[in-house]
Design a protein around this motif. Structure first.
Motif, PDB file in Angstrom:
ATOM      1  N   CYS A   1       1.011  -1.080  -0.068  1.00 15.83           N
ATOM      2  CA  CYS A   1       0.002   0.014   0.181  1.00 15.83           C
ATOM      3  C   CYS A   1       1.056   1.276   0.071  1.00 15.83           C
ATOM      4  O   CYS A   1       1.878   1.374   0.751  1.00 15.83           O
TER       5      CYS A   1
ATOM      6  N   SER B   1      -4.639   3.581   9.545  1.00 12.61           N
ATOM      7  CA  SER B   1      -3.805   4.054   8.443  1.00 12.61           C
ATOM      8  C   SER B   1      -3.283   5.480   8.881  1.00 12.61           C
ATOM      9  O   SER B   1      -3.976   6.288   9.697  1.00 12.61           O
TER      10      SER B   1
ATOM     11  N   THR C   1      -7.196   6.539   3.040  1.00 12.50           N
ATOM     12  CA  THR C   1      -6.918   5.038   3.235  1.00 12.50           C
ATOM     13  C   THR C   1      -7.549   4.211   4.219  1.00 12.50           C
ATOM     14  O   THR C   1      -8.212   3.463   4.442  1.00 12.50           O
TER      15      THR C   1
ATOM     16  N   THR D   1      -2.257   3.551  -7.616  1.00 11.17           N
ATOM     17  CA  THR D   1      -1.608   2.889  -6.350  1.00 11.17           C
ATOM     18  C   THR D   1      -2.608   2.814  -5.166  1.00 11.17           C
ATOM     19  O   THR D   1      -2.652   1.842  -4.583  1.00 11.17           O
ATOM     20  N   ARG D   2      -3.411   3.756  -4.884  1.00  7.07           N
ATOM     21  CA  ARG D   2      -4.716   3.770  -4.000  1.00  7.07           C
ATOM     22  C   ARG D   2      -5.540   2.650  -4.361  1.00  7.07           C
ATOM     23  O   ARG D   2      -6.171   1.958  -3.520  1.00  7.07           O
TER      24      ARG D   2
ATOM     25  N   ALA E   1      -4.396  -0.640  -3.524  1.00  7.15           N
ATOM     26  CA  ALA E   1      -4.493  -0.861  -2.134  1.00  7.15           C
ATOM     27  C   ALA E   1      -5.864  -1.613  -1.641  1.00  7.15           C
ATOM     28  O   ALA E   1      -5.634  -2.322  -0.828  1.00  7.15           O
TER      29      ALA E   1
END
Length: 138
Positions: A51, A72, A77, A116-117, A120
């Motif tokens: 993540c 987080s 997130t 990228t998120r 995750a």
């Protein structure tokens, strides 16, 4: 309430918000409502690898059900992991393992997140199922 019912409830709640900014604020609010994770639980073993932000996941078996605690260092997130905690917490390992978590695709969140998120989200779901598998085999 079943896992599918909880997912449907989240989708209905998100549908009340006409724009993405409001939906993100709602998801961030869900993250703020997560119980605080003690600092001593924020260890490398509990980090979800891959993540962009740091995401810690603790799971324990309680009365045959899996109880999750997550945190987080990123508010969005934390909100995203809060969605999964809301859906999977206090369910049996077998229910978690058989759950279809594609509801997250129906929220539309992935389309509005950096790649990228968005990735995750898959990592969170996989890790939560992995922890349930550990309790299922126990």
């Amino acid at each position: 309430m079943s896992i599918a019912d909880k997912q449907q409830e989240i989708l209905e709640e998100l549908s009340f918000f006409p724009d993405w900014q409001e939906r993100y604020e709602y998801v961030i609010g869900l993250g703020r409502k997560l119980p605080a994770m003690a600092e001593e639980l924020k260890t490398a073993e509990r980090l979800i690898k891959g993540c962009q932000s740091q995401v810690w996941l603790e799971a324990r078996s309680e009365g045959g059900k899996v109880r999750y605690l997550a945190d987080s260092d990123s508010v969005i997130t934390k909100g995203m992991i809060a969605l999964f905690v809301r859906v999977l917490d206090d369910e049996t390992p077998d229910s978690i393992l058989s759950a279809d978590l594609s509801f997250i695709d129906k929220t539309g969140l992935k389309e509005h997140l950096a790649p990228t998120r968005a990735n995750a989200l898959n990592l969170m779901a996989t890790q939560m199922k992995q922890r349930a598998l550990e309790f299922s085999a126990a």
